[in-house]
Design an enzyme around this catalytic site. Structure first.
Site, mmCIF file in Angstrom:
data_model
loop_
_atom_site.group_PDB
_atom_site.id
_atom_site.type_symbol
_atom_site.label_atom_id
_atom_site.label_comp_id
_atom_site.label_asym_id
_atom_site.label_seq_id
_atom_site.Cartn_x
_atom_site.Cartn_y
_atom_site.Cartn_z
ATOM 1 N N ASP A 1 0.211 12.941 -86.054
ATOM 2 C CA ASP A 1 -0.778 13.657 -86.676
ATOM 3 C C ASP A 1 -1.919 13.671 -86.058
ATOM 4 O OD1 ASP A 1 -2.025 14.877 -89.156
ATOM 5 O OD2 ASP A 1 -3.323 13.331 -89.026
ATOM 6 N N VAL B 1 -5.057 19.894 -100.929
ATOM 7 C CA VAL B 1 -6.022 20.616 -100.470
ATOM 8 C C VAL B 1 -6.458 22.016 -101.150
ATOM 9 C CG1 VAL B 1 -7.200 21.712 -98.317
ATOM 10 C CG2 VAL B 1 -5.618 19.713 -97.946
ATOM 11 N N GLU C 1 -11.591 24.056 -89.191
ATOM 12 C CA GLU C 1 -12.323 23.087 -89.389
ATOM 13 C C GLU C 1 -11.643 21.769 -90.080
ATOM 14 O OE1 GLU C 1 -15.936 22.383 -88.169
ATOM 15 O OE2 GLU C 1 -14.715 20.597 -88.398
ATOM 16 N N LYS D 1 -4.276 16.360 -83.549
ATOM 17 C CA LYS D 1 -5.868 16.651 -83.671
ATOM 18 C C LYS D 1 -6.575 16.357 -82.342
ATOM 19 C CE LYS D 1 -5.673 14.972 -88.454
ATOM 20 N NZ LYS D 1 -5.562 13.623 -89.252
HETATM 21 P P1 NDP Z 1 0.634 19.165 -100.192
HETATM 22 O O1 NDP Z 1 1.931 18.910 -99.942
HETATM 23 O O2 NDP Z 1 -0.025 18.602 -101.321
HETATM 24 O O3 NDP Z 1 0.758 20.987 -100.623
HETATM 25 C C1 NDP Z 1 1.375 21.733 -99.988
HETATM 26 C C2 NDP Z 1 1.322 22.904 -100.824
HETATM 27 O O4 NDP Z 1 2.113 23.943 -100.098
HETATM 28 C C3 NDP Z 1 2.240 22.794 -102.310
HETATM 29 O O5 NDP Z 1 1.258 23.583 -103.183
HETATM 30 C C4 NDP Z 1 3.453 23.592 -102.141
HETATM 31 O O6 NDP Z 1 3.976 24.039 -103.072
HETATM 32 C C5 NDP Z 1 3.184 24.448 -100.876
HETATM 33 N N1 NDP Z 1 4.399 24.944 -100.163
HETATM 34 C C6 NDP Z 1 5.003 24.017 -99.214
HETATM 35 N N2 NDP Z 1 6.021 24.698 -98.772
HETATM 36 C C7 NDP Z 1 6.196 26.019 -99.357
HETATM 37 C C8 NDP Z 1 6.843 27.197 -99.113
HETATM 38 N N3 NDP Z 1 8.000 27.037 -98.536
HETATM 39 N N4 NDP Z 1 6.343 28.260 -99.709
HETATM 40 C C9 NDP Z 1 5.418 28.323 -100.446
HETATM 41 N N5 NDP Z 1 4.714 27.143 -100.748
HETATM 42 C C10 NDP Z 1 4.554 25.990 -100.175
HETATM 43 O O7 NDP Z 1 -0.199 19.173 -98.903
HETATM 44 P P2 NDP Z 1 -1.599 18.883 -98.495
HETATM 45 O O8 NDP Z 1 -2.683 19.897 -99.495
HETATM 46 O O9 NDP Z 1 -2.198 17.442 -98.370
HETATM 47 O O10 NDP Z 1 -1.861 19.601 -97.037
HETATM 48 C C11 NDP Z 1 -1.744 21.031 -96.850
HETATM 49 C C12 NDP Z 1 -2.337 21.064 -95.333
HETATM 50 O O11 NDP Z 1 -3.561 20.563 -95.156
HETATM 51 C C13 NDP Z 1 -1.359 20.455 -94.316
HETATM 52 O O12 NDP Z 1 -1.177 21.335 -93.131
HETATM 53 C C14 NDP Z 1 -2.102 19.187 -93.924
HETATM 54 O O13 NDP Z 1 -1.680 18.663 -92.981
HETATM 55 C C15 NDP Z 1 -3.537 19.440 -94.062
HETATM 56 N N6 NDP Z 1 -4.339 18.578 -94.359
HETATM 57 C C16 NDP Z 1 -4.291 17.601 -95.494
HETATM 58 C C17 NDP Z 1 -5.181 16.591 -95.651
HETATM 59 C C18 NDP Z 1 -5.116 15.969 -96.742
HETATM 60 O O14 NDP Z 1 -5.966 14.788 -96.751
HETATM 61 N N7 NDP Z 1 -4.240 16.071 -97.764
HETATM 62 C C19 NDP Z 1 -6.483 16.699 -94.687
HETATM 63 C C20 NDP Z 1 -6.533 17.706 -93.827
HETATM 64 C C21 NDP Z 1 -5.657 18.441 -93.429
HETATM 65 P P3 NDP Z 1 4.051 23.340 -104.462
HETATM 66 O O15 NDP Z 1 3.086 22.588 -104.796
HETATM 67 O O16 NDP Z 1 4.662 24.317 -105.418
HETATM 68 O O17 NDP Z 1 5.430 22.444 -104.221
HETATM 69 N N1 HSE Z 2 -2.639 12.720 -93.146
HETATM 70 C C1 HSE Z 2 -3.704 12.991 -92.444
HETATM 71 C C2 HSE Z 2 -4.437 11.723 -92.237
HETATM 72 C C3 HSE Z 2 -4.592 14.011 -93.343
HETATM 73 O O1 HSE Z 2 -4.075 10.824 -92.833
HETATM 74 O O2 HSE Z 2 -5.490 11.857 -91.624
HETATM 75 C C4 HSE Z 2 -5.826 14.302 -92.793
HETATM 76 O O3 HSE Z 2 -5.761 15.345 -91.613
#
Ligand code: NDP
Ligand code: HSE
Length: 432
Positions: free
Chosen positions: A203, A15, A131, A207
């Site tokens: 999850d 994200v 959102e 939601k």
């Molecule tokens: P990722 O695992 O791809 O990214 C998580 C990020 O958080 C990474 O950059 C990681 O760092 C960083 N991180 C994790 N732990 C720590 C910590 N302790 N300190 C500092 N940084 C940290 O997750 P997503 O991007 O997929 O998801 C992020 C959020 O968005 C979640 O809440 C998820 O539920 C939500 N979301 C995701 C969607 C999706 O399609 N992926 C859709 C809708 C919501 P590093 O990269 O250095 O490891």
């Molecule tokens: N893991 C979630 C899904 C990401 O598969 O719908 C979006 O919230």
């Protein structure tokens, strides 16, 4: 043009890196629409050296993300780390306490701490926006909070998890094995850090609890969601459902029944003529039934970097415009917890699948248990001898009380003929 909205990004994964790409590509248009630029001033994640496919050199790297909460050069913190507690929660709480607006994609955190965080934001007249937390790129939070706000919402339900929908529809279309499809969903960036949150329905339950709060004005109550996932669904179930004129979808379902709140995430058999039966892949769809609007359906990409970034940046545009408002559809302090509605009192048709030993009397044993619990069978199919010599028995009940279906299965719990626990799925109807 007035001063920029200065934002800090915490989390640079799927994200977070999507948000950087979007702000870079659409920045000029966003500035026009928001009335001022949105400027990324600081970024943080765990590993500074990781290649994220985006150029971070223009942004200040912050080693300790907690510093963002008090950073005088940051107006708004964007939390894209994940997890209900720990670093995401601490950063969000501290940022709000220090008067900074927060945008988050984190449904787990809003489902567990949404009421507290909303109270903090509203006390200080600053924004907490989420959102992206529900249904990825679909503007359903805005749709319910603003667009449908004049309605009493009777029922809200839909396909809330892209990973599960991707798995179910790929199994349906290509007969692919569950584990292989899950691996694809992870590679495509749809799955949560812990994919059991996706496939076990957690999850979607996060939601649903948020949608229920927005729709009914009740406090978010994640613990009261009755949750089951898709782990036990076999290709044979998908085939049987198809033969009966249904498709299997993991649905979240919430409604207020006589002041009691019913919230459930379960795989359902959805009639082929229902729009939700045609929602495929990682697409999500949310249906809300308003007493004046009628049925509203919000549909679009539920996961992935682009759609989720689109929702995050839309929240930032609102904040840049100075549009904060209440976090849910009414002030958090006025939202009260509704008593959970018991699922046993609900009436409907159920699909039940047994794996049994292929021997005389097994069917009689099952049907006797159903008879004794007052559950009448509408149709029954016995198929597929497995390699172990077992057979699958799938049946659909007539309209029955859910507690009677549970009682019938309890009667069979000690049966030596059954191999594993039966799988029960409800048939979606207007009564749900
Ligand atoms: P990722 O695992 O791809 O990214 C998580 C990020 O958080 C990474 O950059 C990681 O760092 C960083 N991180 C994790 N732990 C720590 C910590 N302790 N300190 C500092 N940084 C940290 O997750 P997503 O991007 O997929 O998801 C992020 C959020 O968005 C979640 O809440 C998820 O539920 C939500 N979301 C995701 C969607 C999706 O399609 N992926 C859709 C809708 C919501 P590093 O990269 O250095 O490891
Ligand atoms: N893991 C979630 C899904 C990401 O598969 O719908 C979006 O919230």
């Amino acid at each position: 043009m007035t001063s920029p909205l200065r934002i800090a990004l915490a989390g640079l994964g799927t994200v977070g890196s999507g948000v950087i790409r979007l702000v870079n590509e659409n920045g000029a248009m966003i500035a026009q629409r928001a009335g001022r630029p949105i400027e990324i001033v600081a970024v943080t994640a765990r590993d500074r050296n990781r290649d994220r496919g985006v150029d971070l050199s223009a942004y200040r790297w912050v080693d300790d993300m907690n510093d963002l909460a008090t950073d005088p050069e940051v107006d708004c913190v964007v939390e894209m780390i994940g997890g209900s507690d720990g670093p995401a929660y601490n950063l969000t709480r501290n940022s709000l306490l220090h008067g900074k607006s927060v945008v988050t994609a984190n449904k787990a955190m809003i489902a567990h701490h949404g009421m507290e965080l909303a109270g903090l934001a509203e006390d200080q007249n600053i924004a907490l926006k989420y959102e992206a937390a529900v249904a990825g790129g679909i503007p359903v939070i805005k749709g319910l909070r603003d667009g449908a706000s004049a309605n009493r919402i009777e029922r809200v339900y839909g396909i809330l998890n892209g990973t599960c929908n991707y798995i179910l529809t790929t199994m349906e279309q290509h007969g692919t094995d569950f584990e292989a499809v899950l691996k694809d969903a992870q590679e495509l960036g749809y799955a949560e850090a812990d994919p059991s949150f996706d496939i076990d329905g957690v999850d979607a339950a996060h939601k649903l609890a948020i949608l229920a709060a927005l729709s009914f004005g009740t406090a978010v109550n994640f613990d009261a969601v009755d949750v089951a996932g898709i782990r036990n669904i076999m290709a044979a179930d998908i085939g049987q459902a198809k033969a009966l004129g249904y498709r299997i979808r993991l649905l979240g379902m919430a409604r207020l029944d006589g002041g009691k709140l019913f919230q459930r995430v379960n795989p359902y058999l959805v009639p082929e003529n229902h729009p939700l039966a045609h929602i495929d892949g990682s697409t999500n769809a949310v249906v809300a039934e308003g007493n004046f609007s009628g049925r509203l359906m919000f549909q679009g990409a539920g996961a992935g970097d682009g759609p989720t970034a689109s929702a995050v940046v839309a929240d930032l545009i609102d904040i840049a415009r100075g549009d904060s408002g209440t976090v849910f559809s009414m002030p958090a302090g006025e939202m009260t917890c509704s008593e959970p509605a018991e699922s046993g009192n609900r009436t409907g048709k159920s699909y039940i699948r047994f794996i049994v030993a292929d021997k005389p009397g097994v069917l009689a044993e099952i049907t006797a248990a159903m008879r004794d619990a007052d559950v009448s069978i509408e149709s029954l199919i016995q198929t597929q001898k497995t390699a172990e010599g077992s057979v699958l028995i799938s049946m659909v009940t007539h309209q029955s009380l859910e507690r009677d279906v549970v009682a019938s299965l309890d009667k069979l719990s000690d049966s030596s003929s059954l191999q594993g626990a039966p799988v029960v799925m409800h048939l979606l109807s207007d009564q749900d």
